[in-house]
Each structure stands twice: as C-alpha cells, then as structure tokens.
Design an enzyme around this catalytic site. Structure first.
Site, mmCIF file in Angstrom:
data_model
loop_
_atom_site.group_PDB
_atom_site.id
_atom_site.type_symbol
_atom_site.label_atom_id
_atom_site.label_comp_id
_atom_site.label_asym_id
_atom_site.label_seq_id
_atom_site.Cartn_x
_atom_site.Cartn_y
_atom_site.Cartn_z
ATOM 1 C CG ASN A 14 -2.170 -0.842 0.943
ATOM 2 O OD1 ASN A 14 -3.082 -0.433 0.232
ATOM 3 N ND2 ASN A 14 -2.174 -2.051 1.490
ATOM 4 N NE ARG A 91 4.656 -1.699 17.035
ATOM 5 C CZ ARG A 91 4.866 -2.577 18.005
ATOM 6 N NH1 ARG A 91 4.274 -2.439 19.171
ATOM 7 N NH2 ARG A 91 5.698 -3.576 17.836
ATOM 8 C CG LEU A 92 -4.547 -0.356 19.287
ATOM 9 C CD1 LEU A 92 -5.126 -0.516 20.686
ATOM 10 C CD2 LEU A 92 -5.598 0.226 18.352
ATOM 11 C CG ASN A 107 -5.811 1.684 9.670
ATOM 12 O OD1 ASN A 107 -4.713 1.352 9.196
ATOM 13 N ND2 ASN A 107 -6.629 0.801 10.228
ATOM 14 C CG HIS A 109 -9.275 -3.146 9.005
ATOM 15 N ND1 HIS A 109 -8.302 -3.659 9.849
ATOM 16 C CD2 HIS A 109 -10.313 -4.019 9.050
ATOM 17 C CE1 HIS A 109 -8.742 -4.788 10.381
ATOM 18 N NE2 HIS A 109 -9.959 -5.027 9.905
HETATM 19 C C1 GAR Z 1 -3.187 -4.411 4.162
HETATM 20 O O1 GAR Z 1 -4.075 -5.349 3.605
HETATM 21 C C2 GAR Z 1 -3.880 -3.570 5.210
HETATM 22 O O2 GAR Z 1 -5.232 -3.356 4.934
HETATM 23 C C3 GAR Z 1 -3.711 -4.412 6.444
HETATM 24 O O3 GAR Z 1 -2.418 -4.924 6.339
HETATM 25 C C4 GAR Z 1 -2.096 -5.122 4.965
HETATM 26 C C5 GAR Z 1 -0.728 -4.534 4.713
HETATM 27 O O4 GAR Z 1 -0.288 -4.887 3.435
HETATM 28 N N1 GAR Z 1 -3.901 -3.652 7.632
HETATM 29 C C6 GAR Z 1 -4.430 -4.151 8.742
HETATM 30 O O5 GAR Z 1 -4.763 -5.305 8.875
HETATM 31 C C7 GAR Z 1 -4.592 -3.132 9.859
HETATM 32 N N2 GAR Z 1 -5.438 -3.628 10.895
HETATM 33 P P1 GAR Z 1 0.943 -4.119 2.775
HETATM 34 O O6 GAR Z 1 2.084 -4.111 3.805
HETATM 35 O O7 GAR Z 1 1.292 -4.928 1.576
HETATM 36 O O8 GAR Z 1 0.490 -2.727 2.439
#
Ligand code: GAR
Length: 194
Positions: A14, A91-92, A107, A109
């Site tokens: 991302n 992390r929170l 964020n 999610h």
């Molecule tokens: C993403 O799918 C994001 O939505 C999720 O982690 C992944 C990171 O992927 N985030 C969470 O679960 C937050 N609670 P990336 O490192 O390839 O961007």
C-alpha cells in the site's frame, strides 16, 4: 502541498501504491517520512528505492509506547508532517500521536468494518464463512479500527478461495482506493460559491 508520513510494518504494497500515485501526479502530496516498527520490513527497501526518508525503530528498545511515540513525533515535526496514513502498521496509535495529529490520521483495513477488526481480518472472514468482505478507509481514534469510516468497497469471497486469493483481491482494491481517498482528503475540490 501537504506533507504526509506513511506508517507500515510489513511488505508495504500500500505504501508502494501511494508512492506510485504521487510519482504519477495523481496524488498531490509530498511523502516526507516512512515510519516503520520492523527494521527488516520490505517497506524500508521501497522507501530507499524512491528516496523517501525513513524512521525505523524496534519498539522493544523503548520503555513503552509513549516513549517511542514521542520519538516518532519528533521525527514527524522535523520533516513538517501534516498528515499520517497508516498502511499495514500493526499497532494501536497512542495518545501522544493522536493528540498531536487529531483528525489527521487515517488507516486502511482489510474488512468491511465494523466486521472483523484487529489482526488477521481476512482469516477471520474466512473462518466465519463470510461470502463477502472488503476494504475500509477510516479516521483513527483510540479504539481498534473504530474511527469514523470514510470509504468502503466490498470484495466477494468464493467457495474455492484460499487466504491468498482473498488477500490478492483485497490488495488490488486497496491499491486503487487508498491513494484516491488520500487525494480527496488532502486536496478537496474547491466549492464554487458563484
Ligand atoms: C493491508 O491489507 C492492510 O489493509 C492491512 O495490512 C495489509 C498490509 O499490506 N492492515 C491491517 O490489517 C490493519 N489492521 P501491505 O504491507 O502490503 O500494504
């Protein structure tokens, strides 16, 4: 143009989508810092490749969250960060950063919140037998994935899907959605009054 920091903990796909969108001129922002709590994360390699300054740290070398967030805050101020995008930062966010950047942290999610908050949202959806999950971009508050929702996109889950199939489908949506939402927030279209 606004200065943004991206926070990541892992692969950073991302983060890469945000970089690509900035480089293409679609997202008008300067990425002035990558903050990463895993010094060996792939996100750091992406930052190096694209000349994004990085603050990588190991939380366990600090006394507590308030201590490492105080250091993050110093780094954010040094490069005049206006806005924070969490991109797989696992992390929170604590009061130190929330108070300094009130209403300025978002964020992404991998679920249709409020369903499946927290870790392993895709695994949670599969385990629950859901036929649909999705992606949510939301403002960050003190809770776990509880802040006001900005945008959501649904993603189907098919019977034959493995976790990897769903993850890929979700990533494809995320990579398009997140830069687009950031552009809308950071550069809202001017409203004509006459
Ligand atoms: C993403 O799918 C994001 O939505 C999720 O982690 C992944 C990171 O992927 N985030 C969470 O679960 C937050 N609670 P990336 O490192 O390839 O961007």
């Amino acid at each position: 143009m606004k200065n943004i920091a991206v926070f990541a903990s892992g692969s950073g796909s991302n983060f890469q989508a945000i970089i690509d969108s900035v480089e293409a001129g679609d997202l008008q922002a300067n990425i002035t810092l990558l903050v990463c709590d895993k010094p060996d994360a792939m996100a750091i390699q992406r930052a190096l490749k694209h000349g994004v300054p990085t603050f990588a740290f190991s939380p366990k070398t600090y006394q507590d969250k308030a201590s490492f967030e105080a250091e993050i805050l110093t780094r954010l101020k040094e490069v005049e960060v206006d806005f924070i995008a969490l991109a797989g930062y696992m992390r929170l966010i604590g009061p130190t950063l929330l108070e300094a950047y009130e209403g300025k942290i978002v964020n992404i999610h991998p679920s249709l919140l409020p369903a499946f908050p927290g870790k392993d949202a895709i695994g949670q959806a599969l385990k629950a037998g859901a036929t649909e999950t999705g992606v949510t971009v939301h403002y960050v508050d003190q809770g776990m994935d509880t802040g006001p929702i900005i945008e959501q996109v649904a993603v189907p889950i098919y019977e034959s899907d493995t976790q990897n199939h769903v993850r890929k489908r979700i990533h494809d949506v995320e990579h398009e959605l997140y830069p687009k939402v950031l552009q809308q927030i950071l550069n809202p279209a001017e409203v004509r009054t006459n």
